[in-house]
Design a protein around this motif. Structure first.
Motif, PDB file in Angstrom:
ATOM      1  N   CYS A 204       0.708  -1.170  -0.090  1.00 38.50           N
ATOM      2  CA  CYS A 204       0.045  -0.011   0.091  1.00 38.50           C
ATOM      3  C   CYS A 204       0.858   1.318   0.054  1.00 38.50           C
ATOM      4  CB  CYS A 204      -0.854   0.165   1.314  1.00 38.50           C
ATOM      5  SG  CYS A 204      -2.322  -1.394   1.389  1.00 38.50           S
ATOM      6  N   ASP A 205       0.343   2.243  -0.497  1.00 35.01           N
ATOM      7  CA  ASP A 205       0.813   3.790  -0.588  1.00 35.01           C
ATOM      8  C   ASP A 205       0.879   4.131   0.903  1.00 35.01           C
ATOM      9  OD1 ASP A 205       1.295   3.507  -3.272  1.00 35.01           O
ATOM     10  OD2 ASP A 205      -0.924   3.981  -3.701  1.00 35.01           O
ATOM     11  N   ARG A 206      -0.118   3.969   1.606  1.00 34.71           N
ATOM     12  CA  ARG A 206      -0.254   4.474   2.836  1.00 34.71           C
ATOM     13  C   ARG A 206      -0.946   3.493   3.651  1.00 34.71           C
ATOM     14  NH1 ARG A 206       0.597   9.773   4.185  1.00 34.71           N
ATOM     15  NH2 ARG A 206      -0.616   9.825   5.967  1.00 34.71           N
ATOM     16  N   VAL A 207      -0.988   3.267   5.044  1.00 31.72           N
ATOM     17  CA  VAL A 207      -1.679   2.288   5.830  1.00 31.72           C
ATOM     18  C   VAL A 207      -1.994   3.048   6.962  1.00 31.72           C
ATOM     19  CG1 VAL A 207      -1.304   0.230   7.424  1.00 31.72           C
ATOM     20  CG2 VAL A 207      -0.161   0.483   5.087  1.00 31.72           C
ATOM     21  N   GLY A 208      -3.520   2.909   7.444  1.00 30.51           N
ATOM     22  CA  GLY A 208      -4.028   3.280   8.533  1.00 30.51           C
ATOM     23  C   GLY A 208      -4.265   2.151   9.455  1.00 30.51           C
ATOM     24  N   ILE A 209      -3.918   2.359  10.767  1.00 34.55           N
ATOM     25  CA  ILE A 209      -4.253   1.119  11.916  1.00 34.55           C
ATOM     26  C   ILE A 209      -5.402   1.536  12.825  1.00 34.55           C
ATOM     27  CG2 ILE A 209      -3.391  -0.062  13.675  1.00 34.55           C
ATOM     28  CD1 ILE A 209      -0.398   0.146  12.299  1.00 34.55           C
ATOM     29  N   LEU A 215      -8.186   5.620  15.062  1.00 34.35           N
ATOM     30  CA  LEU A 215      -7.231   5.538  14.057  1.00 34.35           C
ATOM     31  C   LEU A 215      -5.827   5.932  14.739  1.00 34.35           C
ATOM     32  CD1 LEU A 215      -6.867   5.019  10.953  1.00 34.35           C
ATOM     33  CD2 LEU A 215      -6.714   7.618  10.683  1.00 34.35           C
ATOM     34  N   VAL A 216      -4.985   4.972  15.090  1.00 34.57           N
ATOM     35  CA  VAL A 216      -4.049   5.153  15.823  1.00 34.57           C
ATOM     36  C   VAL A 216      -2.669   5.489  15.049  1.00 34.57           C
ATOM     37  CG1 VAL A 216      -5.028   4.051  17.818  1.00 34.57           C
ATOM     38  CG2 VAL A 216      -3.570   2.608  16.167  1.00 34.57           C
ATOM     39  N   ALA A 217      -2.621   5.126  13.910  1.00 35.26           N
ATOM     40  CA  ALA A 217      -1.630   5.358  12.890  1.00 35.26           C
ATOM     41  C   ALA A 217      -1.834   5.459  11.650  1.00 35.26           C
ATOM     42  CB  ALA A 217      -0.457   4.129  12.909  1.00 35.26           C
ATOM     43  N   ASP A 218      -1.308   6.544  10.597  1.00 37.64           N
ATOM     44  CA  ASP A 218      -1.483   6.754   9.399  1.00 37.64           C
ATOM     45  C   ASP A 218      -0.577   7.416   8.622  1.00 37.64           C
ATOM     46  OD1 ASP A 218      -3.016   7.372   6.837  1.00 37.64           O
ATOM     47  OD2 ASP A 218      -3.880   9.071   7.677  1.00 37.64           O
ATOM     48  N   ASP A 219       0.059   6.415   7.860  1.00 37.61           N
ATOM     49  CA  ASP A 219       1.349   7.020   7.062  1.00 37.61           C
ATOM     50  C   ASP A 219       1.856   5.701   6.021  1.00 37.61           C
ATOM     51  OD1 ASP A 219       3.444   8.574   6.311  1.00 37.61           O
ATOM     52  OD2 ASP A 219       3.845   9.241   8.358  1.00 37.61           O
ATOM     53  N   SER A 220       2.813   5.978   5.308  1.00 34.17           N
ATOM     54  CA  SER A 220       3.526   5.376   4.266  1.00 34.17           C
ATOM     55  C   SER A 220       4.004   4.027   5.116  1.00 34.17           C
ATOM     56  CB  SER A 220       4.416   5.805   3.366  1.00 34.17           C
ATOM     57  OG  SER A 220       5.516   6.145   4.293  1.00 34.17           O
ATOM     58  N   PRO A 221       4.016   2.811   4.676  1.00 31.16           N
ATOM     59  CA  PRO A 221       4.763   1.723   5.669  1.00 31.16           C
ATOM     60  C   PRO A 221       6.124   2.120   5.777  1.00 31.16           C
ATOM     61  CG  PRO A 221       3.446   0.611   3.520  1.00 31.16           C
ATOM     62  CD  PRO A 221       3.401   2.531   3.560  1.00 31.16           C
ATOM     63  N   ALA A 222       6.951   2.551   4.871  1.00 32.10           N
ATOM     64  CA  ALA A 222       8.335   2.920   5.368  1.00 32.10           C
ATOM     65  C   ALA A 222       8.549   4.069   6.404  1.00 32.10           C
ATOM     66  CB  ALA A 222       8.896   3.511   4.102  1.00 32.10           C
ATOM     67  N   ALA A 223       7.510   4.963   6.447  1.00 29.33           N
ATOM     68  CA  ALA A 223       7.468   5.875   7.604  1.00 29.33           C
ATOM     69  C   ALA A 223       6.983   5.315   8.852  1.00 29.33           C
ATOM     70  CB  ALA A 223       6.660   7.304   7.219  1.00 29.33           C
ATOM     71  N   LEU A 224       5.967   4.605   8.617  1.00 28.41           N
ATOM     72  CA  LEU A 224       5.730   3.928  10.144  1.00 28.41           C
ATOM     73  C   LEU A 224       6.835   3.109  10.657  1.00 28.41           C
ATOM     74  CD1 LEU A 224       1.852   2.655   8.781  1.00 28.41           C
ATOM     75  CD2 LEU A 224       2.708   4.468  10.647  1.00 28.41           C
ATOM     76  N   LYS A 225       7.391   2.544   9.851  1.00 30.17           N
ATOM     77  CA  LYS A 225       8.675   1.615  10.422  1.00 30.17           C
ATOM     78  C   LYS A 225       9.770   2.331  10.779  1.00 30.17           C
ATOM     79  CE  LYS A 225       8.614  -1.170   6.577  1.00 30.17           C
ATOM     80  NZ  LYS A 225       8.910  -2.062   5.566  1.00 30.17           N
ATOM     81  N   ALA A 226       9.914   3.365  10.125  1.00 33.90           N
ATOM     82  CA  ALA A 226      11.135   4.366  10.634  1.00 33.90           C
ATOM     83  C   ALA A 226      10.939   4.936  11.802  1.00 33.90           C
ATOM     84  CB  ALA A 226      11.230   5.697   9.731  1.00 33.90           C
ATOM     85  N   GLU A 227       9.536   5.245  12.238  1.00 35.66           N
ATOM     86  CA  GLU A 227       9.214   5.626  13.610  1.00 35.66           C
ATOM     87  C   GLU A 227       9.514   4.881  14.734  1.00 35.66           C
ATOM     88  OE1 GLU A 227       5.062   6.271  13.964  1.00 35.66           O
ATOM     89  OE2 GLU A 227       4.978   7.829  12.418  1.00 35.66           O
ATOM     90  N   LEU A 228       9.966   3.486  14.570  1.00 30.92           N
ATOM     91  CA  LEU A 228      10.432   2.730  15.679  1.00 30.92           C
ATOM     92  C   LEU A 228      11.921   2.561  15.736  1.00 30.92           C
ATOM     93  CD1 LEU A 228       7.990  -0.409  15.438  1.00 30.92           C
ATOM     94  CD2 LEU A 228       7.659   1.554  16.692  1.00 30.92           C
ATOM     95  N   GLY A 229      12.523   3.463  14.856  1.00 27.64           N
ATOM     96  CA  GLY A 229      13.926   3.379  14.887  1.00 27.64           C
ATOM     97  C   GLY A 229      14.640   2.432  14.046  1.00 27.64           C
ATOM     98  N   ARG A 230      15.954   2.585  13.674  1.00 33.50           N
ATOM     99  CA  ARG A 230      16.449   1.739  12.360  1.00 33.50           C
ATOM    100  C   ARG A 230      16.571   0.128  13.043  1.00 33.50           C
ATOM    101  NH1 ARG A 230      22.398   3.904  11.445  1.00 33.50           N
ATOM    102  NH2 ARG A 230      22.600   1.554  10.980  1.00 33.50           N
ATOM    103  N   GLU A 231      17.061   0.046  14.411  1.00 36.46           N
ATOM    104  CA  GLU A 231      16.935  -1.279  15.243  1.00 36.46           C
ATOM    105  C   GLU A 231      16.199  -1.156  16.316  1.00 36.46           C
ATOM    106  OE1 GLU A 231      20.585  -3.981  13.541  1.00 36.46           O
ATOM    107  OE2 GLU A 231      20.963  -2.744  15.002  1.00 36.46           O
ATOM    108  N   THR A 232      15.260  -2.389  16.577  1.00 32.44           N
ATOM    109  CA  THR A 232      14.848  -2.211  17.866  1.00 32.44           C
ATOM    110  C   THR A 232      15.038  -3.543  18.404  1.00 32.44           C
ATOM    111  OG1 THR A 232      12.843  -3.047  16.791  1.00 32.44           O
ATOM    112  CG2 THR A 232      13.015  -0.839  17.229  1.00 32.44           C
ATOM    113  N   LEU A 233      14.815  -3.585  19.988  1.00 33.70           N
ATOM    114  CA  LEU A 233      15.239  -4.809  20.774  1.00 33.70           C
ATOM    115  C   LEU A 233      13.590  -5.136  21.384  1.00 33.70           C
ATOM    116  CD1 LEU A 233      17.095  -6.442  22.274  1.00 33.70           C
ATOM    117  CD2 LEU A 233      17.429  -4.614  24.074  1.00 33.70           C
ATOM    118  N   TRP A 234      13.669  -6.556  21.247  1.00 35.13           N
ATOM    119  CA  TRP A 234      12.414  -6.947  21.626  1.00 35.13           C
ATOM    120  C   TRP A 234      12.695  -8.004  22.818  1.00 35.13           C
ATOM    121  CZ3 TRP A 234       7.278  -5.546  20.121  1.00 35.13           C
ATOM    122  CH2 TRP A 234       7.433  -5.005  19.009  1.00 35.13           C
ATOM    123  N   LEU A 235      12.216  -7.809  23.901  1.00 31.93           N
ATOM    124  CA  LEU A 235      12.505  -8.703  25.092  1.00 31.93           C
ATOM    125  C   LEU A 235      11.411  -9.403  25.687  1.00 31.93           C
ATOM    126  CD1 LEU A 235      14.410  -5.994  27.111  1.00 31.93           C
ATOM    127  CD2 LEU A 235      15.214  -7.610  25.714  1.00 31.93           C
TER     128      LEU A 235
END
Length: 324
Positions: A204-209, A215-235
């Motif tokens: 998709c060009d844009r995704v709404g969650i 509606l808690v998020a609305d942006d391009s997939p790339a921009a939504l992923k970038a908001e979490l940082g380059r790398e993230t740590l999951w514990l």
């Protein structure tokens, strides 16, 4: 109306009795866009599609399709809409061509113009060689493409796709999306997609969650992923709240609780993980460092994990939202 957004939803709330299925939802979809709507069961996806398809008015706010109000100008909106449902809306006893002729007549298409449009879509969707076979004899993938032809026959400006690949095998799904991409290039139709599949959302060009009607998020997939940082740590931990509080107190690093996981976004995840294990290793069952995915974005915003017993949103075969 040419300059109007394809979809303009402003402050839409919808109630079933005392239950709010949608809560102050606002979004705009530009013409020609492929916009994906993601959300767990009960998030409001079905309600949103019902409002846009003029099946019911919102309790509050307004929804417009190319400038036309879905409540006040329902007939005009319907002329601009095509819908592909979770299950094909075809008569199985009729041939593909007969189904399309009936659909065309419902929209006032007749004679040579209707036949030319049918032939064009059958060719573009690779169904021409089965056009005179009963729908009951078609595979699931062919039925889906024939149903897509039905939804596109009257040249709608907006096509609603409600989990259109439900039940299809991987090969049929790929063929369906190849057909969608060809049609986007040729027809320029705006597409609004409800899906639970992350790879479809990535297209998709844009995704709404949607989560609990908001509606808690609305942006391009790339921009939504970038908001979490380059790398993230999951514990993975038995005590997510305690671990989050300890990380905040000792390291001052941003954390989120997502289900039973704690998501951390330090500047240097490998170095941070080493220090974290030394200080708080007794809280941690396992740890993963990864580049953020759209699934991670979904979990952060919707609070649902894959396989979580509360929602089977990433593996289910349909969306039994009912009145939501």
């Amino acid at each position: 109306m040419a300059s109007a957004p394809a979809v303009h939803i402003q402050g839409v709330t919808h109630r079933y009795g005392t239950h709010e299925a949608l809560r102050d939802v606002s979004l705009r979809v530009a013409p020609g866009t492929l916009y994906g709507v993601l959300g767990p069961n009960g998030s409001g996806k079905t309600t949103l599609f019902r409002i846009l398809s003029t099946l019911m008015p919102p309790s509050d706010g307004e929804a417009r399709v190319f400038g036309r109000d879905t409540s006040e100008e329902a007939d005009a909106v319907r002329q601009m809409l095509g819908v592909v449902f979770q299950e094909p809306a075809l008569d199985e006893n009729l041939t593909v061509r007969e189904n399309l002729r009936i659909q065309g007549a419902l929209y006032g298409l007749h004679g040579a113009d209707r036949q030319a449009r049918i032939d064009t879509l059958l060719e573009r969707l690779d169904v021409a060689d089965r056009a005179d076979d009963p729908v009951s004899e078609l595979s699931g993938g062919l039925r889906r493409r024939a149903d897509l032809a039905r939804g596109l026959l009257h040249r709608p400006e907006l096509l609603l796709l409600d989990e259109p690949t439900t039940g299809l095998d991987p090969g049929a799904r790929r063929a369906f999306w190849a057909a969608i991409e060809r049609l986007r290039e040729v027809e320029g139709t705006t597409l609004l997609l409800a899906t639970h599949l992350m790879d479809e959302a990535e297209r998709c060009d844009r995704v709404g969650i949607l989560s609990e009607g908001r509606l808690v998020a609305d942006d391009s997939p790339a921009a939504l992923k970038a908001e979490l940082g380059r790398e993230t740590l999951w514990l993975d931990t038995d005590k997510p709240t305690a671990l989050r509080d300890r990380i905040d107190a000792q390291f001052g690093v941003s954390t989120r609780i997502v289900g039973a996981m704690v998501q951390v976004a330090p500047s240097d995840p490998p170095s941070f993980l080493s220090a974290l294990y030394e200080a708080l290793g007794n809280y941690i069952r396992s740890a993963t460092i990864r580049t953020p995915t759209l699934e991670d974005v979904f979990m952060v915003h919707a609070g649902v994990l894959p396989g979580d017993s509360r929602e089977k949103v990433l593996t289910r075969n349909a969306d039994p939202e009912g009145p939501s």
